[in-house]
Design an enzyme around this catalytic site. Structure first.
Site, mmCIF file in Angstrom:
data_model
loop_
_atom_site.group_PDB
_atom_site.id
_atom_site.type_symbol
_atom_site.label_atom_id
_atom_site.label_comp_id
_atom_site.label_asym_id
_atom_site.label_seq_id
_atom_site.Cartn_x
_atom_site.Cartn_y
_atom_site.Cartn_z
ATOM 1 N N ARG A 51 0.798 -1.222 0.000
ATOM 2 C CA ARG A 51 0.000 0.000 0.000
ATOM 3 C C ARG A 51 0.828 1.268 0.000
ATOM 4 O O ARG A 51 0.582 2.187 -0.781
ATOM 5 C CB ARG A 51 -0.909 0.054 1.245
ATOM 6 C CG ARG A 51 -2.233 -0.581 1.095
ATOM 7 C CD ARG A 51 -2.658 -1.158 2.421
ATOM 8 N NE ARG A 51 -1.710 -2.188 2.788
ATOM 9 C CZ ARG A 51 -1.810 -3.452 2.374
ATOM 10 N NH1 ARG A 51 -2.824 -3.826 1.663
ATOM 11 N NH2 ARG A 51 -0.896 -4.341 2.694
ATOM 12 N N THR A 52 1.788 1.352 0.905
ATOM 13 C CA THR A 52 2.468 2.633 1.069
ATOM 14 C C THR A 52 3.247 2.990 -0.203
ATOM 15 O O THR A 52 3.103 4.086 -0.742
ATOM 16 C CB THR A 52 3.386 2.590 2.304
ATOM 17 O OG1 THR A 52 2.582 2.221 3.423
ATOM 18 C CG2 THR A 52 4.018 3.940 2.584
ATOM 19 N N LYS A 80 25.531 -3.061 -0.439
ATOM 20 C CA LYS A 80 27.003 -2.968 -0.518
ATOM 21 C C LYS A 80 27.576 -2.276 0.710
ATOM 22 O O LYS A 80 28.771 -2.023 0.785
ATOM 23 C CB LYS A 80 27.391 -2.160 -1.759
ATOM 24 C CG LYS A 80 26.911 -2.727 -3.063
ATOM 25 C CD LYS A 80 27.360 -1.806 -4.203
ATOM 26 C CE LYS A 80 26.770 -2.228 -5.524
ATOM 27 N NZ LYS A 80 27.025 -1.206 -6.557
ATOM 28 N N ARG A 101 11.026 4.074 3.349
ATOM 29 C CA ARG A 101 10.698 3.135 4.438
ATOM 30 C C ARG A 101 11.965 2.365 4.771
ATOM 31 O O ARG A 101 12.706 1.939 3.873
ATOM 32 C CB ARG A 101 9.599 2.173 4.001
ATOM 33 C CG ARG A 101 9.440 1.017 4.973
ATOM 34 C CD ARG A 101 8.260 0.157 4.649
ATOM 35 N NE ARG A 101 7.009 0.855 4.950
ATOM 36 C CZ ARG A 101 5.818 0.295 4.861
ATOM 37 N NH1 ARG A 101 5.703 -0.971 4.482
ATOM 38 N NH2 ARG A 101 4.726 0.970 5.148
ATOM 39 N N HIS A 129 4.783 6.123 11.531
ATOM 40 C CA HIS A 129 4.294 5.913 10.167
ATOM 41 C C HIS A 129 3.290 7.022 9.864
ATOM 42 O O HIS A 129 2.087 6.783 9.762
ATOM 43 C CB HIS A 129 3.645 4.531 10.069
ATOM 44 C CG HIS A 129 3.407 4.045 8.674
ATOM 45 N ND1 HIS A 129 3.505 4.848 7.561
ATOM 46 C CD2 HIS A 129 3.054 2.815 8.225
ATOM 47 C CE1 HIS A 129 3.224 4.129 6.490
ATOM 48 N NE2 HIS A 129 2.944 2.903 6.857
HETATM 49 C C1 NCD Z 1 1.572 -0.985 8.126
HETATM 50 C C2 NCD Z 1 3.072 -0.822 8.273
HETATM 51 O O1 NCD Z 1 3.823 -1.029 7.320
HETATM 52 O O2 NCD Z 1 3.468 -0.459 9.369
HETATM 53 N N1 NCD Z 1 1.188 -1.201 6.805
HETATM 54 C C3 NCD Z 1 0.934 -0.132 5.995
HETATM 55 O O3 NCD Z 1 1.780 0.712 5.771
HETATM 56 N N2 NCD Z 1 -0.293 -0.001 5.519
HETATM 57 C C4 NCD Z 1 1.015 -1.984 9.063
HETATM 58 C C5 NCD Z 1 1.630 -3.359 9.085
HETATM 59 O O4 NCD Z 1 2.565 -3.663 8.358
HETATM 60 O O5 NCD Z 1 1.130 -4.136 9.883
#
Ligand code: NCD
Length: 362
Positions: A51-52, A80, A101, A129
């Site tokens: 999703r993100t 590396k 991320r 997040h």
């Molecule tokens: C979440 C995350 O990555 O923290 N997912 C997301 O970004 N929608 C929640 C999860 O991974 O449980």
């Protein structure tokens, strides 16, 4: 120039304005279709995501911009041995804005301090997040019609669940919010999150019981037990089935309660619940794209008006006195990154790691 590392980097007014922009994008998408023409978003994903990452990419395409990046650490120079700081510096040469991320807590802050373009934290370990919280906020606004006077039950892995930490910080700023924090004892909400609730005088209770909590809730925010953050696989095995939401558990829930989940779901919400009109989690994923569009627009606009240096470290930070004991902190691995601690601001004499918020005395 602004970066967004923590949801608290955005004021309540800014959050309201972002949700207004997102609603306008939904109503008039053609007005925004060329807004980012000629601009590039880099998505640096050192950790898995559906999703993100994809919603950031879809957001940039729908704004008429371009996207470049990687979806796993193995296909970047991190494999590396390149530092987060160097990667951020390099990518700033190729992109106008970065979404990142990383599995290490504090990695986004290190990157933002070294980037010369705005950086958005798409999740740093079990820490924060903020853009998931943007998706959550638009969902709350669309489902409930308001942000105030809501009783929010948050259930599951409240220790490692970074979406929970950002959601609690965001909703604690609205009038009349109450939290019911539902988790096994081992996965309770971290103390720095609870301390912020106490400081703001936001009522909360902690319980291990989901069923008894449901009738009082306006929102039930379910989360997955975060397998990848456990040091002990046996502990994960013991806790993984702690909560499973099924249709019968919703019998005593409010008729207009909204069920949220950042997704991915493992087994904590039965598929049978998907048919319940209160199940808002798939709508929530779509809302994430609109809020990321609104955020990209805002940060690019601010960078154009103020291209100056990025964020700075908090006042009063000290180095050389403490060592961070959080083994998931970026300071445990990043080359020559100082061990830096800031005064807690609430509890006198208490210092917290600038990167991951862990208390020096933890
Ligand atoms: C979440 C995350 O990555 O923290 N997912 C997301 O970004 N929608 C929640 C999860 O991974 O449980």
């Amino acid at each position: 120039m602004r970066s967004v590392i923590d949801i608290l980097d955005l004021s309540v007014r800014e959050l309201d304005a972002l949700t207004d922009t997102a609603l306008d994008i939904i109503a008039r998408p053609e007005e925004y279709a060329h807004a980012c023409e000629g601009k590039k978003l880099a998505t640096l994903f050192f950790e898995p995501s559906t999703r993100t990452r994809l919603s950031f990419e879809a957001a940039m395409y729908e704004l008429g911009g371009h996207v470049l990046g990687f979806s796993e650490a193995a296909s970047s120079s991190a494999s590396k041995g390149e530092s987060v700081a160097d990667t951020a510096r390099i990518v700033s040469c190729y992109a106008d804005i970065i979404a990142m991320r990383h599995p290490r807590e504090g990695a986004a802050l290190v990157a933002a301090l070294n980037a010369s373009v705005p950086l958005i934290n798409g999740g740093d370990g079990g820490h924060c997040h903020p853009t998931q919280t943007l998706a959550d906020l638009l969902t709350i606004r669309r489902e409930m019609g308001r942000f105030d006077h809501l009783t929010i039950g948050v259930c599951g892995d409240l220790k490692y669940g970074r979406t929970v930490h950002s959601l609690v910080h965001a909703m604690a700023r609205y009038e009349g919010t109450r939290f019911v924090l539902i988790s096994p004892e081992e996965l309770r909400t971290p103390d720095y999150v609870l301390a912020s609730l106490r400081e703001k005088g936001v009522p909360y209770s902690e319980t291990a019981e989901l069923d008894g909590a449901i009738p009082a809730l306006d929102i039930l925010y379910m989360t997955r037990i975060q397998r990848e953050r456990f040091a002990d696989p046996d502990q994960y095995e013991r806790l993984k089935d702690s909560y499973i939401l099924t249709p019968d558990k919703l019998a005593d829930a409010k008729k207009d309660m909204a069920i949220l989940h950042p997704l991915p779901r493992v087994n904590e919400i039965s598929v049978a619940v998907d048919r319940d009109p209160r199940a808002a989690y798939f709508r929530q994923a779509l809302n994430g794209k609109y809020m990321r569009m609104a955020l990209i627009l805002k940060l690019l606009d601010e960078a154009r008006k103020d291209p100056g240096p990025a964020i700075t470290l908090p006042d009063g930070s000290v180095s050389g006195t403490y060592v961070c004991r959080n083994r998931r902190c970026i300071s445990a691995v990043e080359q020559e990154l100082p061990q830096l601690f800031r005064p807690d601001g609430r509890e006198k004499g208490l210092y917290r790691c600038v990167w991951c918020d862990t208390a020096a005395t933890d």
